[in-house]
Write an enzyme that holds these catalytic residues in place. Structure first.
Site, short mmCIF file in Angstrom:
data_model
loop_
_atom_site.label_atom_id
_atom_site.label_comp_id
_atom_site.label_asym_id
_atom_site.label_seq_id
_atom_site.Cartn_x
_atom_site.Cartn_y
_atom_site.Cartn_z
N CYS A 12 0.86 -1.18 0.00
CA CYS A 12 0.00 0.00 0.00
C CYS A 12 0.90 1.24 0.00
O CYS A 12 2.13 1.14 0.12
CB CYS A 12 -0.92 0.00 1.22
SG CYS A 12 -0.03 0.21 2.79
N HIS A 40 5.59 -6.15 8.11
CA HIS A 40 5.33 -7.52 8.52
C HIS A 40 5.57 -8.50 7.36
O HIS A 40 4.65 -9.15 6.87
CB HIS A 40 3.90 -7.66 9.05
CG HIS A 40 3.69 -7.04 10.38
ND1 HIS A 40 2.51 -6.48 10.78
CD2 HIS A 40 4.55 -6.86 11.42
CE1 HIS A 40 2.63 -6.01 12.02
NE2 HIS A 40 3.86 -6.22 12.42
N GLU A 125 0.04 -0.53 15.46
CA GLU A 125 -0.71 0.65 15.03
C GLU A 125 -1.71 1.07 16.10
O GLU A 125 -1.83 2.25 16.42
CB GLU A 125 -1.43 0.38 13.70
CG GLU A 125 -2.23 1.58 13.21
CD GLU A 125 -3.08 1.27 11.99
OE1 GLU A 125 -4.24 1.76 11.93
OE2 GLU A 125 -2.60 0.55 11.10
N CYS A 195 -8.40 2.47 6.02
CA CYS A 195 -7.69 2.97 4.84
C CYS A 195 -8.47 2.57 3.58
O CYS A 195 -8.92 1.43 3.45
CB CYS A 195 -6.28 2.38 4.79
SG CYS A 195 -5.38 2.78 3.28
N SER A 223 0.98 -10.48 9.87
CA SER A 223 0.44 -9.26 9.30
C SER A 223 -1.07 -9.23 9.50
O SER A 223 -1.79 -10.13 9.08
CB SER A 223 0.75 -9.18 7.80
OG SER A 223 0.00 -8.17 7.18
N SER A 224 -1.55 -8.17 10.14
CA SER A 224 -2.98 -8.05 10.45
C SER A 224 -3.83 -8.05 9.19
O SER A 224 -4.82 -8.78 9.09
CB SER A 224 -3.22 -6.77 11.24
OG SER A 224 -4.61 -6.54 11.43
N ASN A 225 -3.46 -7.21 8.20
CA ASN A 225 -4.31 -7.12 7.01
C ASN A 225 -4.26 -8.40 6.19
O ASN A 225 -5.23 -8.76 5.53
CB ASN A 225 -3.92 -5.90 6.17
CG ASN A 225 -2.53 -5.99 5.59
OD1 ASN A 225 -2.33 -6.61 4.56
ND2 ASN A 225 -1.56 -5.37 6.24
#
Length: 677
Positions: A12, A40, A125, A195, A223-225
């Site tokens: 991103c 991440h 975050e 986002c 990684s969260s996303n």
């Protein structure tokens, strides 16, 4: 078997910005340390580690000589204070979207509002967001947890409440949470801080999963996303989560018709491309093996050649879509056009002619029909890959052509083999455009080969670096003061221009660019201009070259000596004035002084009484001091000369008038009477 890669897969804006900041710091020669892993993704973190990037878990762990980079997740306000107190250099890569959340919670909590954050309380975050709150703050991952907060802290219902979310929070969970919050809190203000890139990535993942039999989610397992993408896709179709392409070999993809690929925001483009290529290769190999096994089971006893055998054949016929080849057996050999070349626009007759001997590999044998299909393209690829493997060991430089610009780099072909060249290895500078390489011949070295996947990674930069090193050695062996070079301007600074002399850069100081005074080198040259320069000074120990550009014949003082001796009358331009006179430009680079006493033949109080800036006047050069570089000019001398000339002209005119008068008088005088004898 179609494989579709999501358009939103990969870095991103915020992550790319953070990684670019690390590379920019490295390129500038700085020691770099990141506060926690920059992203991440273990592979990218390892790559940066090999380049010398260190990771500090706390500010106090950071080396004092390093630039500390704050990752895109952001940090609490107190961390900035710790960095300042420690005296560390800092680069803030906090994602602008995250920074906006910091601003929102800081302002509203300062005014007494309670902050509710939708997100993972263990995520950096979210911890950073909470660190900017100046009052009560609560974090929840699910609507149920939000309901639990409302029940356990009922007094919140009477206070102003601000609702924000982690930028990568699940969109559907957020919407459910918002509906619940509206029912509970009457004084609620909602900020949708997911986002937009995250929302689009999740929406595309849903759309792609609905059309696929299998989804591959690529990204770090922490990684969260990435995990949210996996959860979303898993609820729709079969989904696997991998970090690297090699993990694909652990799965059985039999029966899968349509495959979709998406990736988290911390996944580099080159890993996504590796997954796509590997998946295509696995599925294609499965198809080939099924066809070959069927033919082998049907005609095993009749075969006189075998699939995969390398053969040499003679071209016996050429048709629009295939060529016929004799390989010395009972079979009628043929090579379809798509197995002859990768170029769909090529014609067989442009590639081979009758009687040509060509090397092929057997693809499929049909003893019942007496035919054998072969491939030149696959043979070349195998031979080419063998050469690539050798080049990886020997360091040989290969020649190829860039055929495609992809995410994260370019694809070059050599000997029928596709070689991936990452963007970091494709050009001499990271700022150079990859598009400029398209369809251009390039030289490169092989950095890595993965034989089991027939995958190779190359580097154009390694060759450019060697070439530049060779040029540099040649330059230093031949350089001498006074030698003339022609070089392109590489960059401009406020103090000069850097010129590429062929492997070595030299600098033309701003004072050496022009005989006239200039404020910036761009007044004389631009990046890309080719200049004729000469070696003015050499610092071999520090590898520095000082260049000269000004030519002696262009020296304005030499021009003045030749064309403007003392006594010359010329037109000049007033450029400045002082209390004692006015300075005027004679030629570019040469100014002279008209003393106040030489401006007029009458007394004046100041030069401005007669002159103005930019005015052009006629003057006489009355004195030149070449040693002190001073020139005296006079307007008064010309005025006086003009007055003397006028007086002389008037006197001459008076004299002429008197002569003419006398002559007329003589002509009119009566003759004297005659005397009688």
């Amino acid at each position: 078997m179609p494989i579709t890669v999501a358009q939103t897969a990969g870095f991103c804006f915020g992550v790319k910005r953070a990684v670019d900041m690390v590379y920019e710091a490295l390129d500038a020669g700085k020691q770099v340390c990141t506060l926690g892993p920059i992203i991440h993704n273990p592979q990218m973190v390892e790559e940066l580690s090999q380049k010398g990037v260190r990771i500090a878990g706390r500010v106090e762990d950071a080396p004092r000589d390093a630039t500390l980079i704050i990752r895109s997740h952001g940090v609490a306000g107190e961390v900035y204070e710790q960095i300042e107190k420690a005296g560390l250099g800092m680069a803030d890569a906090t994602c602008p979207f995250v920074a906006k959340i910091h601003q929102i919670v800081a302002e509203h909590s300062k005014e007494g509002a309670v902050i509710l954050v939708a997100g993972d309380p263990e995520h950096p975050e979210v911890q950073g967001i909470c660190g900017h709150c100046r009052g009560p703050v609560y974090v929840f991952k699910t609507p149920e947890k939000l309901q639990e907060i409302a029940e356990n802290v009922p007094e919140l219902c009477e206070k102003p409440v601000i609702l924000v979310s982690q930028t990568t929070f699940n969109k559907k969970v957020w919407e459910k949470s918002v509906e619940m919050a509206k029912k509970v809190y009457t004084n609620l203000k909602i900020f949708d801080t997911i986002c937009s890139a995250t929302a689009r990535r999740q929406e595309e993942a849903v759309s792609l999963a609905e059309k696929s039999d299998l989804m591959i989610v690529v990204g770090g397992r922490h990684s969260s996303n990435t995990l949210k993408l996996f959860d979303i896709c898993s609820s729709i179709c079969d989904t696997v989560l991998i970090e690297t392409a090699k993990e694909l070999y652990a799965y059985d993809f039999g029966g899968k018709i349509k495959v979709g690929v998406t990736a988290g925001a911390s996944t580099p483009a080159f890993i996504i491309k590796e997954v796509q290529l590997t998946m295509s290769e696995i599925l294609n190999n499965n198809n080939i093996e099924e066809d070959v096994n069927f033919e082998e089971a049907l005609e095993q006893s009749l075969k006189s050649t075998y699939n995969g055998e390398k053969v040499t054949g003679i071209v016996t016929g050429i048709a629009p879509n295939e060529i016929s080849v004799d390989i010395g057996t009972k079979h009628a050999g043929y090579v379809p056009l798509h197995e002859l070349t990768d170029d769909p626009t090529a014609k067989p007759e442009d590639i081979v002619k009758k009687g040509d001997e060509i090397n092929l590999i057997v693809v499929r044998v049909n003893d019942v029909e007496g035919t054998v299909m072969m491939s030149k393209r696959r043979y070349d690829a195998i031979a080419g890959f063998e050469k690539i493997c050798e080049a990886a060991e020997t360091g040989e430089i290969l020649e190829g052509v860039v055929v495609e610009v992809v995410k994260g780099g370019v694809i070059a072909t050599t000997g029928g083999v596709r070689v991936f060249i990452p963007a970091s290895q494709a050009t001499a500078s990271r700022n150079d455009s990859l598009e400029d390489l398209l369809r251009k011949p390039v030289s490169f070295k092989i950095l890595e080969v993965k034989p089991e996947r027939r995958r190779a990674i190359g580097s154009i930069r390694a060759v450019l670096r060697e070439q530049r090193k060779a040029l540099e050695e040649k330059f230093w062996s031949e350089v001498e003061v006074g030698k003339v070079y022609h070089g392109a301007v590489k960059s401009l600074t406020s103090y000069g221009a850097f010129v590429d002399l062929g492997g070595v850069d030299g600098m033309v100081h701003i004072s050496e660019l022009s005989w006239s005074r200039i404020k910036h080198p761009s007044e004389v040259c631009n990046v890309g201009d080719v200049l004729e320069v000469y070696i003015k000074d050499i610092d071999a120990e520090n590898k520095k070259i000082s260049l000269g550009f000004k030519k002696a014949e262009d020296n304005p003082w030499e021009i003045l000596k030749r064309d403007y001796p003392v006594g010359t009358v010329c037109k000049v331009k007033i450029v400045s004035m002082t209390a004692f006179g006015a300075f005027a430009q004679i030629i570019p680079g040469i100014d002279g002084l008209i003393h106040i006493s030489q401006i007029s033949n009458e007394r004046i109080n100041k030069p401005q009484d007669v002159l103005s800036i930019g005015q052009e006047v006629d003057v006489k050069i009355t004195d030149i001091d070449f040693e002190k570089k001073r020139i005296s000019l006079s307007m008064r001398a010309l005025i006086e000369e003009q007055e003397v000339a006028a007086q002389e002209a008037a006197a001459q005119e008076d004299m002429q008038s008197m002569l003419e008068f006398a002559q007329q008088a003589a002509e009119t005088e009566e003759p004297a009477p005659e005397t009688a004898e």
